[in-house]
Design a protein around this motif. Structure first.
Motif, PDB file in Angstrom:
ATOM      1  N   GLY A  82      -4.825   6.813  -1.104  1.00 43.26           N
ATOM      2  CA  GLY A  82      -4.281   5.779  -0.681  1.00 43.26           C
ATOM      3  C   GLY A  82      -4.437   4.691  -2.174  1.00 43.26           C
ATOM      4  N   ALA A  83      -3.377   4.152  -2.159  1.00 42.65           N
ATOM      5  CA  ALA A  83      -3.348   3.263  -3.389  1.00 42.65           C
ATOM      6  C   ALA A  83      -2.651   1.948  -3.060  1.00 42.65           C
ATOM      7  N   GLN A 113       0.801  -1.070   0.024  1.00 46.29           N
ATOM      8  CA  GLN A 113      -0.055   0.002  -0.047  1.00 46.29           C
ATOM      9  C   GLN A 113       0.941   1.333   0.076  1.00 46.29           C
ATOM     10  N   LEU A 114       0.546   2.245  -0.761  1.00 45.86           N
ATOM     11  CA  LEU A 114       1.055   3.588  -1.110  1.00 45.86           C
ATOM     12  C   LEU A 114       0.259   4.626  -0.401  1.00 45.86           C
ATOM     13  N   ASN A 167      -0.266  -4.481   5.490  1.00 47.59           N
ATOM     14  CA  ASN A 167      -1.251  -5.013   6.561  1.00 47.59           C
ATOM     15  C   ASN A 167      -1.135  -3.939   7.630  1.00 47.59           C
ATOM     16  N   GLY A 168      -1.030  -2.654   7.046  1.00 52.02           N
ATOM     17  CA  GLY A 168      -1.217  -1.636   8.353  1.00 52.02           C
ATOM     18  C   GLY A 168      -0.175  -0.910   8.819  1.00 52.02           C
ATOM     19  N   ALA A 169       1.171  -1.758   8.672  1.00 49.56           N
ATOM     20  CA  ALA A 169       2.347  -1.373   9.383  1.00 49.56           C
ATOM     21  C   ALA A 169       2.927  -0.552   8.251  1.00 49.56           C
TER      22      ALA A 169
END
Length: 269
Positions: A84-85, A5-6, A149-151
């Motif tokens: 968010g991408a 995630q970016l 994963n959120g981190a």
């Protein structure tokens, strides 16, 4: 497989930021350049991991694999604008590409490193520099986060940018061998287009050169091109069947001295 995630946060007065909206008119060119940058970085990573040093340098499989990498917008959050991408590979079901399994994360991490360097005035990646230069005016702060994963795995923050100022490249001569694939007949901008070495060269030319190119359009040609930045100028064009040799260094020196001696003296002062 966990998604890469970016998250991008832009702050300032650029169009749409105050309303927490993404203006395609203002940010579209930059987002296109961002995708091109991450794909180019991915191409380099795959090439470096390959046993063949020439693998993909002229396109082919490497270029196709790089185009599998995509940025998919998922959220527009709070703040001035938080985007968010997901960076992912669009691999067909059943395809086995172990070399590329962690490519999204590796390419995105390298992307953020280059963004930080370029935003602080250190030249590292031309396409990343293009992305930053295409951001609309009025952006006073940027933050980039690579997440899984959120981190948060990697984070970069920029204030006012100072992009590198590179000196323009010196003009250079290119000798190409190929075929004429197009002509431009505009009175104020005649043009000759040549395909050579899997590339196309669109060169400004004289009308006499365009007329000569018409005569040679059915056969292989050799051309000398002057490249200055992105501009290409056709110096001469002739058929491949016509043999010729360049003058030896001594003859070239004598020619220069006989025709440009006074100018050379002035330049030497």
């Amino acid at each position: 497989m966990q998604e890469t995630q970016l998250h991008i946060h832009w702050d300032g007065t650029a169009p749409g930021l105050a309303e927490h909206r993404l203006s395609l008119d203002a940010f579209g060119p930059a987002l296109t350049a961002l995708l091109a940058a991450v794909r180019r970085i991915a191409s380099g990573l795959v090439r470096d991991a390959s046993d063949d040093p020439n693998y993909g340098r002229k396109g082919g499989r490497l270029a196709e694999r790089a185009r599998l990498l995509d940025l998919e917008l998922t959220t527009i959050g709070e703040g001035s604008l938080e985007l968010g991408a997901v960076c992912r590979m669009r691999v067909e079901p059943g395809a086995n590409m172990p070399l590329l399994e962690d490519l999204p994360e590796r390419a995105t991490r390298r992307l953020l490193t280059a963004i930080e360097a370029e935003g602080r005035g250190r030249a590292e990646n031309a396409l990343v520099r293009r992305y930053l230069s295409r951001l609309p005016s009025g952006i006073h702060g940027q933050r980039y986060e690579l997440r899984r994963n959120g981190a948060i795995l990697h984070e970069v923050s920029l204030g006012t940018m100072k992009l590198p100022e590179l000196p323009p490249a010196a003009p250079a001569l290119l000798e190409v061998k190929g075929a004429i694939v197009g002509l431009g007949f505009e009175f104020d901008a005649p043009e000759v287009r040549i395909s050579a070495d899997e590339r196309k060269y669109s060169c400004t030319a004289t009308m006499e050169q365009v007329e000569r190119a018409i005569e040679l359009r059915q056969e292989p040609v050799r051309a000398m091109i002057l490249r200055s930045g992105r501009a290409l100028k056709l110096l001469w064009i002739r058929p491949m069947r016509e043999s010729f040799t360049f003058a030896d260094p001594r003859a070239r020196k004598e020619y220069l001295l006989s025709h440009w001696e006074e100018l050379l003296k002035r330049l030497a002062q």
